[in-house]
Design an enzyme around this catalytic site. Structure first.
Site, PDB file in Angstrom:
ATOM      1  N   TYR A  31       0.826  -1.207   0.000  1.00 38.09           N
ATOM      2  CA  TYR A  31       0.000   0.000   0.000  1.00 38.09           C
ATOM      3  C   TYR A  31       0.857   1.252   0.000  1.00 38.09           C
ATOM      4  O   TYR A  31       2.069   1.203   0.242  1.00 38.09           O
ATOM      5  CB  TYR A  31      -0.941   0.000   1.206  1.00 38.09           C
ATOM      6  CG  TYR A  31      -0.287   0.401   2.515  1.00 38.09           C
ATOM      7  CD1 TYR A  31      -0.441   1.688   3.029  1.00 38.09           C
ATOM      8  CD2 TYR A  31       0.487  -0.500   3.236  1.00 38.09           C
ATOM      9  CE1 TYR A  31       0.164   2.059   4.226  1.00 38.09           C
ATOM     10  CE2 TYR A  31       1.086  -0.140   4.429  1.00 38.09           C
ATOM     11  CZ  TYR A  31       0.918   1.138   4.929  1.00 38.09           C
ATOM     12  OH  TYR A  31       1.526   1.505   6.103  1.00 38.09           O
ATOM     13  N   ARG A  50       7.981   3.468  -4.907  1.00 46.60           N
ATOM     14  CA  ARG A  50       8.085   2.591  -3.739  1.00 46.60           C
ATOM     15  C   ARG A  50       7.002   1.520  -3.759  1.00 46.60           C
ATOM     16  O   ARG A  50       7.243   0.374  -3.367  1.00 46.60           O
ATOM     17  CB  ARG A  50       8.017   3.407  -2.446  1.00 46.60           C
ATOM     18  CG  ARG A  50       8.270   2.569  -1.194  1.00 46.60           C
ATOM     19  CD  ARG A  50       8.365   3.409   0.056  1.00 46.60           C
ATOM     20  NE  ARG A  50       7.095   4.091   0.356  1.00 46.60           N
ATOM     21  CZ  ARG A  50       6.925   4.873   1.416  1.00 46.60           C
ATOM     22  NH1 ARG A  50       7.922   5.090   2.252  1.00 46.60           N
ATOM     23  NH2 ARG A  50       5.749   5.457   1.630  1.00 46.60           N
ATOM     24  N   ARG A  99      -8.710 -21.399   0.079  1.00 43.16           N
ATOM     25  CA  ARG A  99      -7.614 -20.724   0.790  1.00 43.16           C
ATOM     26  C   ARG A  99      -6.397 -21.636   0.874  1.00 43.16           C
ATOM     27  O   ARG A  99      -6.509 -22.808   1.199  1.00 43.16           O
ATOM     28  CB  ARG A  99      -8.092 -20.361   2.196  1.00 43.16           C
ATOM     29  CG  ARG A  99      -7.077 -19.650   3.072  1.00 43.16           C
ATOM     30  CD  ARG A  99      -7.696 -19.405   4.442  1.00 43.16           C
ATOM     31  NE  ARG A  99      -6.815 -18.606   5.300  1.00 43.16           N
ATOM     32  CZ  ARG A  99      -5.844 -19.108   6.047  1.00 43.16           C
ATOM     33  NH1 ARG A  99      -5.615 -20.426   6.046  1.00 43.16           N
ATOM     34  NH2 ARG A  99      -5.111 -18.316   6.803  1.00 43.16           N
ATOM     35  N   HIS A 101      -1.933 -21.237   1.710  1.00 44.97           N
ATOM     36  CA  HIS A 101      -0.749 -20.398   1.908  1.00 44.97           C
ATOM     37  C   HIS A 101       0.084 -20.300   0.633  1.00 44.97           C
ATOM     38  O   HIS A 101       0.694 -19.265   0.360  1.00 44.97           O
ATOM     39  CB  HIS A 101       0.128 -20.959   3.039  1.00 44.97           C
ATOM     40  CG  HIS A 101      -0.375 -20.673   4.413  1.00 44.97           C
ATOM     41  ND1 HIS A 101      -1.527 -21.227   4.917  1.00 44.97           N
ATOM     42  CD2 HIS A 101       0.119 -19.877   5.397  1.00 44.97           C
ATOM     43  CE1 HIS A 101      -1.726 -20.803   6.148  1.00 44.97           C
ATOM     44  NE2 HIS A 101      -0.745 -19.965   6.472  1.00 44.97           N
ATOM     45  N   LYS A 146       6.509  -2.027   2.230  1.00 42.48           N
ATOM     46  CA  LYS A 146       5.321  -1.357   2.763  1.00 42.48           C
ATOM     47  C   LYS A 146       4.121  -2.282   2.551  1.00 42.48           C
ATOM     48  O   LYS A 146       3.286  -2.072   1.659  1.00 42.48           O
ATOM     49  CB  LYS A 146       5.115   0.006   2.106  1.00 42.48           C
ATOM     50  CG  LYS A 146       4.195   0.939   2.901  1.00 42.48           C
ATOM     51  CD  LYS A 146       4.261   2.358   2.366  1.00 42.48           C
ATOM     52  CE  LYS A 146       3.302   3.282   3.088  1.00 42.48           C
ATOM     53  NZ  LYS A 146       3.671   3.548   4.481  1.00 42.48           N
ATOM     54  N   GLU A 178      12.546   2.858  14.452  1.00 48.28           N
ATOM     55  CA  GLU A 178      11.685   3.935  13.961  1.00 48.28           C
ATOM     56  C   GLU A 178      10.446   3.993  14.837  1.00 48.28           C
ATOM     57  O   GLU A 178      10.395   3.346  15.885  1.00 48.28           O
ATOM     58  CB  GLU A 178      11.307   3.688  12.501  1.00 48.28           C
ATOM     59  CG  GLU A 178      10.626   2.357  12.243  1.00 48.28           C
ATOM     60  CD  GLU A 178      10.357   2.078  10.770  1.00 48.28           C
ATOM     61  OE1 GLU A 178      10.394   3.024   9.968  1.00 48.28           O
ATOM     62  OE2 GLU A 178      10.101   0.909  10.429  1.00 48.28           O
ATOM     63  N   LEU A 202      11.255   1.335   7.289  1.00 49.51           N
ATOM     64  CA  LEU A 202      10.703   1.728   5.999  1.00 49.51           C
ATOM     65  C   LEU A 202      11.443   2.974   5.520  1.00 49.51           C
ATOM     66  O   LEU A 202      11.616   3.930   6.279  1.00 49.51           O
ATOM     67  CB  LEU A 202       9.214   2.039   6.120  1.00 49.51           C
ATOM     68  CG  LEU A 202       8.533   2.457   4.821  1.00 49.51           C
ATOM     69  CD1 LEU A 202       8.462   1.277   3.851  1.00 49.51           C
ATOM     70  CD2 LEU A 202       7.152   3.019   5.081  1.00 49.51           C
TER      71      LEU A 202
END
Length: 287
Positions: A31, A50, A99, A101, A146, A178, A202
């Site tokens: 995102y 990014r 579903r 993995h 991110k 951070e 990040l």
């Protein structure tokens, strides 16, 4: 309110995510949050670079070229008439049923969703600063991506909120990394000190601008990182992100940083950062 789902603008209450979307079930996606001032994007290209870089690190193919994505984001901004605000966009790997993995050899179609909202600048952040707490950094070891996996960040941020603070400054043992939702910096003897850009933090877009304007204003930058002991003796401390720009930290775990007010170098950096905004987006209203 209009939102983007794939390449369509629809009403917010019509938006749906499939129950077997990998972003929903695994946090399998990336995102970005992009800031706007005066109806203009600030550092748009850097954010999009990014986004594509984060996607590449998890072998996620974004199904739009950069010009196509820009056209979609522009349409979202215009549909919601955003002046000063944020655009949030994410790409998930898409629906996989049943579903599993394991990512299928023929990946599902990635899903873009995005929203835009009016969010005025809060100048009290930059001028008065905020309090922080210290919290052990228990996140995974690929913080350079991110990704949608923000549970560790969320837990730390909530602990700060419960303590009456704005942010949690994270550390792995003695070494500060951070904030839960921001990059972290300290000033000591006129030098700007921050963690090296590696997998433990990040690489913030705002951080990139700050380091550049620091160099342009003859403020020495040291990217060797700092410890909790160093932090306790800092002259100034601040955090940065797309939405909070350059925000001073005036108190950590109940102890004042310096005299408990925004320091001169932090102010100088924010003044220089504000000039960068105005170069791209025009004059900023004074609240």
């Amino acid at each position: 309110m209009k939102v983007l789902v794939k390449n369509q603008l629809i009403e917010r209450d019509e938006a749906k995510v499939d129950v077997e979307d990998r972003g929903y079930q695994f946090g399998d996606g990336v995102y970005e949050v992009i800031r706007m001032y005066n109806g203009q994007f600030f550092t748009y290209d850097e954010h999009i670079e990014r986004l594509y870089a984060s996607a590449a690190k998890i072998d996620l193919e974004i199904p739009y070229s950069k010009p196509e994505l820009r056209a979609l984001v522009d349409s979202l901004m215009k549909a919601n008439n955003i002046g000063t605000g944020n655009v949030y966009l994410q790409i998930t790997r898409g629906e996989q049923s049943p579903r599993n993995h394991v990512i299928p050899s023929t990946p599902p179609e990635a899903v873009l969703t995005a929203s835009a909202s009016e969010v005025p600048r809060d100048t009290t952040l930059f001028e008065n600063g905020r309090k922080a707490i210290l919290e052990e950094d228990v996140r995974w070891l690929r913080c350079d991506i991110k990704s949608l996996n923000l549970l560790g960040n969320s837990i730390a941020k909530n602990k700060a909120h419960q303590a009456g603070a704005f942010e949690a400054i994270l550390h792995r043992g003695e070494n500060v990394t951070e904030g839960s939702a921001a990059n972290a910096y300290m000033i000591k003897d006129g030098k700007l000190i921050t963690h090296a850009s590696n997998n433990l933090i990040l690489e913030g877009i705002t951080r990139q601008v700050i380091l550049r304007v620091a160099d342009e204003n003859d403020i020495p930058v040291v990217e060797s990182g700092f410890t909790l002991t160093d932090l306790a003796g800092a002259d100034e401390v601040f955090i940065s992100s797309t939405t909070i720009e350059v925000t001073p930290i005036i108190e950590i775990d109940g102890k004042l940083v310096g005299d408990g007010k925004r320091g001169p170098i932090t102010k100088k950096l924010h003044d220089a950062f504000t000039k960068e905004i105005m170069k791209q987006c025009g004059e900023l209203a004074v609240n």
